[in-house]
Design an enzyme around this catalytic site. Structure first.
Site, PDB file in Angstrom:
ATOM      1  N   CYS B 189       0.857  -1.181   0.000  1.00  0.00           N
ATOM      2  CA  CYS B 189       0.000   0.000   0.000  1.00  0.00           C
ATOM      3  C   CYS B 189       0.895   1.234   0.000  1.00  0.00           C
ATOM      4  CB  CYS B 189      -0.893  -0.020   1.227  1.00  0.00           C
ATOM      5  SG  CYS B 189      -1.996   1.377   1.295  1.00  0.00           S
ATOM      6  N   THR B 443     -25.617   2.038  11.858  1.00  0.00           N
ATOM      7  CA  THR B 443     -26.652   1.832  10.853  1.00  0.00           C
ATOM      8  C   THR B 443     -27.495   3.085  10.732  1.00  0.00           C
ATOM      9  OG1 THR B 443     -28.537   0.502  10.182  1.00  0.00           O
ATOM     10  CG2 THR B 443     -28.258   0.828  12.527  1.00  0.00           C
ATOM     11  N   TYR B 444     -28.005   3.304   9.550  1.00  0.00           N
ATOM     12  CA  TYR B 444     -28.931   4.417   9.358  1.00  0.00           C
ATOM     13  C   TYR B 444     -30.307   3.889   9.000  1.00  0.00           C
ATOM     14  CZ  TYR B 444     -24.411   6.661   8.942  1.00  0.00           C
ATOM     15  OH  TYR B 444     -23.128   7.076   9.177  1.00  0.00           O
ATOM     16  N   ASN B 445     -30.442   2.554   9.146  1.00  0.00           N
ATOM     17  CA  ASN B 445     -31.711   1.899   8.810  1.00  0.00           C
ATOM     18  C   ASN B 445     -32.148   2.186   7.383  1.00  0.00           C
ATOM     19  OD1 ASN B 445     -32.058   0.659  11.326  1.00  0.00           O
ATOM     20  ND2 ASN B 445     -32.770   2.605  12.178  1.00  0.00           N
ATOM     21  N   THR B 446     -31.195   2.262   6.502  1.00  0.00           N
ATOM     22  CA  THR B 446     -31.561   2.458   5.102  1.00  0.00           C
ATOM     23  C   THR B 446     -30.851   1.399   4.267  1.00  0.00           C
ATOM     24  OG1 THR B 446     -29.706   3.941   4.777  1.00  0.00           O
ATOM     25  CG2 THR B 446     -31.811   4.946   5.299  1.00  0.00           C
ATOM     26  N   THR B 455     -30.968  -3.534   9.287  1.00  0.00           N
ATOM     27  CA  THR B 455     -29.873  -4.137   8.527  1.00  0.00           C
ATOM     28  C   THR B 455     -28.997  -5.032   9.390  1.00  0.00           C
ATOM     29  OG1 THR B 455     -28.524  -2.206   8.951  1.00  0.00           O
ATOM     30  CG2 THR B 455     -29.768  -2.222   6.919  1.00  0.00           C
ATOM     31  N   GLU B 520     -22.921   3.848   1.426  1.00  0.00           N
ATOM     32  CA  GLU B 520     -23.178   2.510   1.943  1.00  0.00           C
ATOM     33  C   GLU B 520     -22.036   1.558   1.606  1.00  0.00           C
ATOM     34  OE1 GLU B 520     -27.951   2.061   2.087  1.00  0.00           O
ATOM     35  OE2 GLU B 520     -27.091   2.426   0.118  1.00  0.00           O
TER      36      GLU B 520
END
Lengths: 785, 549
Positions: B189, B443-446, B455, B520
């Site tokens: 890297c 999480t953003y619940n999307t 999720t 995401e």
């Protein structure tokens, strides 16, 4: 079944007997549980699920519950519990999330009774209701607790801990409907079994997971919790808000905690990591375990008291695949090994000493224990067993005040300040130091210096006291007997010293003679030109010293030495930036030290030559220095061992190359470090710096180069100067401007601590001669010390 | 000269101050100096064939400064500094001096620049995190910018990294950076290596060490073996390795030092994964991040520097095209999650079934081919920082000798790892614990365009799949779920990123979860990174525990 016939009762407590014993399991255990009559124990783990009978002398394997060709994960137990009412009933919590009950009364080989797979994650704990036969509670990683009625196929109620993992659930011993649950986020919740919608109360018990909790078997309001934060806490739940009443700090995260039966204040703990011991604590004495069991070789995973009314038997299972029965009488008592004596120095050299009263009063008999000690409540009074309490030690504390003069380390400080370690001819250094020691009433040290001078500076000087001295040298390691006898010879030596100095002066014009003799002397290293120069230098010093001897010495000398130390120090700071490269080299000598070394080496032969001129015929010049080295080495070690590392280091520095090779580097380094440490404790920074500078160990000289960072705040915006350079990076002003000349100060900066204005040392000094206010005009009455 | 340098550094650092006035003065100083230099050089004749040939001292010096200004004009969290930098660069250009322009499009090769948070338009919380990071390091690196999608995590990440590199610890500063270099080099890297080579030299590291591990002290050389195993096959770590490090006479490590080193190694291994997984581009002011060449016609014009526009239109259009093709993907995934949720209660998989599912997943994970095509170009010769370049990830289950499965229930981070780390390197256990939890629970619940989706299942599947590749098994997990939830292209991506991150390609990044947003995908990357770090840590810490008992 045969094993069931052997029923013992709790009454009397004498039914159980046994000894400390163990047996090997096939696999690491995760949890153990014992049946009510204390005759059998079940061990559960990832690869083991067995019942052992507890016999007098040994464990006997009774039953292997892990049957079937393909062992399923339902057998991989995280926890196990034996029902305390129903002898045939066991429950296990499986790592895959299953809760399994087992019925030992089943005739088939597979004793598995019911299987509940309602939990989504690992079940950490199962708990039977203490009195109700069919009620089972489980707590799982998925954050739910479930209550099962064993007559039904599924759970009767589910309690949600709000998505945090449950680590432990425990029914209260006394309150029929209450249970406690501990959580991974540090909370403990109290629930009413009839109300699954909401917890009764919640409080934060630990930082980080609470691995375990346990209700006190007798006291209804007490709950003990143990967590990853290495603490065991005892909570009083009877009040409105849970109150922490005891706290025990252990050395590792607490995996299990179990109250000891019949002992109100005792509880046993074991840890999850690192520490393998089982401790029994008296919560009132949280600093030392009451008893310790040290048998296990790997972490203890399960502990259980063998019988709920018997405090003397503890069973434990461990990752090291052993099952132990510990007898309380075999436990080790840390308190017995602990040292009840304490010793502490006060700020001004006072000494406080605490010890057993018996020792101090001289009364060797222990005072008889008074049975009516009010701190031990009733349950003790049945069996007042002395071994069940902490050994009572009443200590007496005595404080010894140090008298103002005698016990102080004054001599150390004065010696450190007054000793000369370099910058003069060897003989003078010795003389000077001998004188210092003598004035401080340390004749032995003084004599040592004088003798060193005689031994090393000049072989010829030994003409008269020579044989005398050599015989004494044999005694050197036994310094104690030495000092008295030496008093007599010392004056004589002094006299001879005086003579030699006179000789020296007389010979002053005879430079040419000395130079020619130089070649003969094996120790010579300097070139002739250099030698001449040095000689002149030395004469000056010599005169100084000599004249001073006629004046009042102590006070004068102090004044004399102080500036002497200050100068090289300032010099050193300016030198420093270029030094680090030097250090990397193998030569290791800082330029300063080597400079001094050279000086000394050139000078010694010269000075001694004057005497050689007198007595050379008597001794061959080869003999002396090599000859004495072993003796001197022993002497130095002796001093160092006696604690006078100051002497050892001073001699080491003054003798320089003459002795250095005789002593291994590590010892030297050790001495240097000790001396420097001492000096710094006495805040003799200048001296310690000088010692560092003069030392020849590379490890020591580089001390001057470490941690030379100074953190400074900007005088303008008062914020830390984050970087090198003279400009503050925040307010963009030159941070260290001299208040007098308004230039940036790039050297010694002195400032008033009141208003933080300052500047060049000499500028401020000049300013203060005529003014008392701050030169910056801030109106502050500056004070400098 | 020395003092001048120091002043200069101080001035650059002052740009990170929170006080606008001091930033202003610092900027003033810098612009004066730059203009002075520019005037002294005069306009560079346009006929000079190559700038490299004329790169005498003053020019290259100036170029460094210009590159830095360019970086600031893009990356500084303070708008006043950004504006001034743009203005200054334009002035310089007016003088006829060639100014640099950034190569590539923003911090990531995979994500169009305009998708990534602009430093100019962030909510106050992110702004303050950026400002802190900028003040601490004098730069806002591309990694932080990409992580800026998830400010909560970024905060925890930066706090941990700052503690590991700058705060109290058993290892000296240059050792820490060197270990970082070693770890990043293991995955070739170059981005991280470059970053830390600079830091290493800044804290007074010996540049001889950078010639290769041979130049470093023996103590660090001994760490090479651990680095190698940890990076590629951590399950092979035994207590013998630990013993070897701890009992090496004068070159031996202390336990505390070793823990510090292990945490650093795992941190940088996994960060290398993230760097490749998100296609992080070189910093603007470092080599390969900018160019002085005039843009060719096919590329965008210089004035775009001021506007911050990259070219991403083409790809975007292509992306839109794909979206319409596979629009059902997300719905299918959600449907499956729902099904799994429901049928779990009904259908009971037998224990044997569960065990075989884990084995199957394990075996399948190795059948997932990693590299499709190789297009990585290490710009700096990073291979000299490690030895034995042929040593790479070998599939856990394929090798001849049988290594027992690591059961999380027997050695977990929460119960065991944490205690050990916190015991030997206080506070770090806590920081890591928070970071792991943050990553796991974020999480953003999307999901793509759907809202209010739980999720948890998906996240757990990803986490456990990674641990599965390292042979770590959760007893309470049904590995059949992984097959349902993670499709093949996603598995390829995960496997590549975790096991041989240097082979990650843009195509892989684009071919999984095509409808999901970039934020995401970055979230997925965070999960991968933390799961990998924890897996490595678990093996290392278990070995240390075994050594201790």
């Amino acid at each position: 079944m045969e094993k069931m016939s052997r029923v013992t009762t709790a009454l009397g407590g004498s039914a159980i007997s046994g000894r400390t014993m163990f047996c090997h399991l096939d696999a690491p255990a995760n949890a153990i549980s014992v049946c009510r009559d204390a005759t059998q124990v079940v061990v559960a783990g990832r690869n083991i699920f067995k019942i052992y009978g507890l016999e007098e002398e040994q464990f006997v394997e009774k039953l292997n519950l892990r049957v079937g060709r393909k062992p399923s994960l339902n057998f991989s137990c995280a926890d196990v519990m034996w029902h305390q009412m129903e002898e045939n009933l066991l429950a296990t919590a499986a790592t895959n999330g299953a809760v399994v009950t087992w019925n030992l009364g089943k005739p088939s080989r597979n004793k598995q009774d019911q299987l509940f797979t309602e939990h989504k994650r690992t079940v950490n704990k199962v708990c039977f209701h203490p009195t109700e036969v069919y009620m089972l509670l489980s707590g799982s990683q998925d954050g739910y607790m479930k209550c099962f009625d064993l007559r039904k196929k599924e759970s009767v109620s589910t309690f949600s801990g709000q998505s945090e993992s449950v680590r432990d659930v425990q029914f209260s011993m006394k309150d029929y409907f209450t249970f406690a649950a501990s959580f991974e986020n540090g909370n403990v919740q109290l629930w009413d079994i009839r109300r699954p919608d909401r917890y009764e109360r919640m409080f934060t018990a630990h930082t980080g997971p609470v691995f375990c909790c346990d209700w006190h078997p007798d006291d209804r309001g007490w709950l003990a919790t143990g967590g990853r934060d290495k603490m065991v806490k005892v909570w009083d739940m009877t009040t409105n808000r849970a109150k922490e009443i005891y706290c025990v700090q252990t050395i590792a995260s607490v995996a299990r905690v179990k109250w000891r039966p019949e002992r109100k204040w005792h509880l046993a703990t074991c840890s999850m990591m690192v520490d393998h011991n089982i401790y029994v604590w008296d919560v009132r004495r949280p600093f030392i375990p009451f008893a310790t069991f040290e048998e296990h070789k790997d972490v203890t995973t399960g502990i259980v008291w063998r019988h709920q009314h018997d405090p003397y038997f503890l069973l434990s299972g461990s990752k090291d695949s052993t099952l132990y029965q510990h007898m309380f009488k075999d436990a080790s008592r840390p308190v017995d090994r602990a040292n009840p004596e304490g010793l502490c120095f006060g700020l001004f050299g006072d000494l406080a000493f605490a010890a057993k009263e018996s020792l101090i009063s001289g009364d060797s008999n222990r005072k008889p224990y008074l049975g009516g000690d009010r701190r031990y409540p009733i349950f003790f009074f049945k069996k007042p067993d002395l071994t069940e309490q902490f050994a009572h030690v009443s200590s007496a504390l005595s404080v010894f005040e140090s008298s103002l003069e005698s016990k102080r380390m004054d001599w150390f400080v004065k010696t450190a300040l007054l000793y000369l370690l370099g910058g003069k001819p060897f003989a003078e250094l010795c003389d000077h130091n001998a004188k210092v020691a003598k004035e401080l009433n340390r004749p032995q040290v003084s004599t040592t210096w004088t003798m060193l001078r005689l031994m090393f500076s000049d072989p010829a000087n030994l003409s008269t006291p020579g044989p005398n001295n050599i015989s004494k040298l044999g005694n050197l390691p036994l310094m104690n007997s030495f000092s008295m006898k030496e008093m007599g010879t010392e004056s004589r030596l002094d006299r001879s010293k005086g003579e030699s100095r006179q000789d020296n002066i007389h010979l002053e014009p005879g430079n040419s003679l000395i130079n020619s003799n130089n070649d003969e002397n094996e120790e010579t290293e300097g070139s002739e030109g250099q030698a001449e120069y040095m000689f002149g230098d030395a004469e000056l010093d010599d005169d100084d010293l000599y004249s001073m001897e006629h004046e009042i010495q102590a006070v004068e000398e102090q004044e004399y030495t102080l500036p002497q130390e200050a100068f090289p120090l300032r010099h050193e700071i300016m030198d420093n930036p270029s030094v680090p490269e030097h250090l990397q080299q193998d030569k290791a000598d800082s330029p300063h030290a080597s400079g001094n070394e050279a000086e000394v080496m050139c000078l010694t032969p010269i000075e001694s030559l004057s005497l050689i001129a007198i007595s050379q015929p008597l001794f061959s010049p080869h003999l002396p220095s090599r000859f004495f080295c072993p003796v001197v080495r022993e002497m130095l070690s002796h001093y160092a061992e006696q604690g006078d590392v100051q002497m050892a280091v001073s001699v080491l520095i003054v003798l320089g190359d003459r002795i250095r090779k005789e002593i291994d580097d590590l010892t030297q380094e050790h001495w240097y470090m000790s001396y420097i440490d001492l000096l710094q404790r006495f805040e003799l920074w200048n001296v310690s710096n000088e010692v560092i500078k003069l030392s020849t160990c590379s490890a020591i000289t580089c001390l001057n180069q470490t941690s030379t960072t100074l953190h400074v705040n900007c005088s303008n915006c008062k914020r830390p100067m984050s970087n090198r350079g003279w400009i503050c990076d925040r307010c963009h002003q030159c941070a260290s401007v001299c208040a007098v000349c308004h230039h940036v100060v790039k050297g010694l900066f002195v400032w008033c601590q009141g208003c933080s204005h300052g500047g060049h040392l000499e500028h401020v000094m000049n300013w203060l001669k005529s003014n008392s206010h701050c030169p910056a005009g801030c109106g502050h009455l500056c004070e400098y010390t | 000269m020395d003092i001048q340098d120091q002043d200069a550094t101080a001035r650059w650092e002052a740009l990170g101050s929170r006080d606008p006035r001091s930033r202003g003065t610092a900027m003033e100083h810098i612009s004066q100096e730059v203009m002075q230099r520019v005037e002294s050089i005069g306009p560079i004749p346009a006929t000079v064939p190559s700038p490299v040939a004329t790169a005498g001292h003053p020019t290259s010096d100036l170029n460094d400064i210009l590159a830095r200004l360019l970086m600031l004009s893009k990356r500084c969290p303070f708008d006043d500094v950004r504006e001034r930098c743009v203005w200054l660069l334009q002035n310089v250009q007016d003088f006829g001096v060639r100014i640099p322009r950034p190569l590539g499009n923003g911090p990531s090769r995979f994500i169009p620049e305009k998708e990534i948070l602009q430093v100019s338009k962030v909510d106050p919380r992110t702004q303050s995190i950026f400002e802190d990071a900028f003040a601490a390091l004098g730069r806002l690196d591309n990694i932080s910018l990409v992580m800026g999608f998830h400010p909560q995590y970024l905060e925890s990440f930066l706090r941990t990294q700052h503690y590991l590199l700058q705060m109290d610890g058993p290892l000296s500063l240059h050792y820490r950076h060197y270990i970082g270099i070693m770890a990043a080099a293991r995955h070739q890297c170059s981005y991280l290596v470059n970053l830390h080579v600079n830091d290493f030299l800044q804290v007074g590291g010996d540049s001889k060490w950078l010639n290769g591990l041979d130049g470093a002290p023996q103590k660090l050389q001994a760490l090479g073996e651990l680095n190698k195993i940890l990076a590629h096959r951590p399950w092979l770590l035994t207590k013998a390795h630990i013993e070897h490090l701890l009992k090496a006479e004068e070159h031996s490590w202390s336990l505390a030092e070793l823990i510090h080193a292990v945490v650093l190694l795992t941190h940088y291994h996994s960060l290398a994964s993230f760097t490749f997984g998100c296609g992080i581009t070189p910093e603007i002011h470092s080599d390969g991040g900018h160019t002085f060449r005039p843009p060719s016609l096919s590329q965008y014009c210089v004035c775009d520097i001021a506007n911050g526009n990259g070219h991403g239109h083409l790809e975007e259009r292509r992306g839109n095209h794909q979206v319409s093709e596979v629009s059902g993907e997300v719905e299918v995934l959600m449907e499956r999650m729902k099904q799994l949720q429901e049928c779990r209660d009904e259908e009971e998989a037998s224990q044997e079934e569960m065990a075989t599912r884990f084995e199957r997943e394990k075996t399948e994970s190795m059948l997932v081919a990693t590299a499709e095509d190789e297009e990585c170009v290490p710009s700096r010769d990073v291979s000299r920082h490690f030895e034995d370049p042929s040593y790479g990830y070998k599939d856990f289950s394929r090798r001849g000798e049988h290594v027992p499965t690591f059961r999380v229930q027997d050695y977990s981070w929460e119960d065991h790892g944490y205690s050990l780390v916190n015991r030997l390197y206080p506070d770090v256990g806590q920081l890591l614990d928070e970071k792991f939890q943050m990553a796991y629970n974020l999480t953003y619940n999307t999901m793509a365009m759907h809202k209010d989706v739980d999720t948890t299942m998906l996240r757990r599947a990803i986490w456990n799949y990674i641990h599965c590749m390292f042979g770590i098994r959760y007893d309470d997990y049904d590995y059949g779920e992984i097959n349902q939830l993670l499709d093949r292209s996603f598995k390829v991506y995960i496997k590549t990123m975790v096991c041989s991150p240097e082979k990650t390609t843009k195509r892989m990044y684009e071919s999984f979860w095509r409808q999901f947003q970039h934020s995401e995908k970055v979230h997925v990357n965070l999960l991968l990174m933390e799961a990998r770090m924890q897996a490595e840590l678990l093996y290392a810490l278990r070995a240390i525990t075994r050594y201790m008992t």
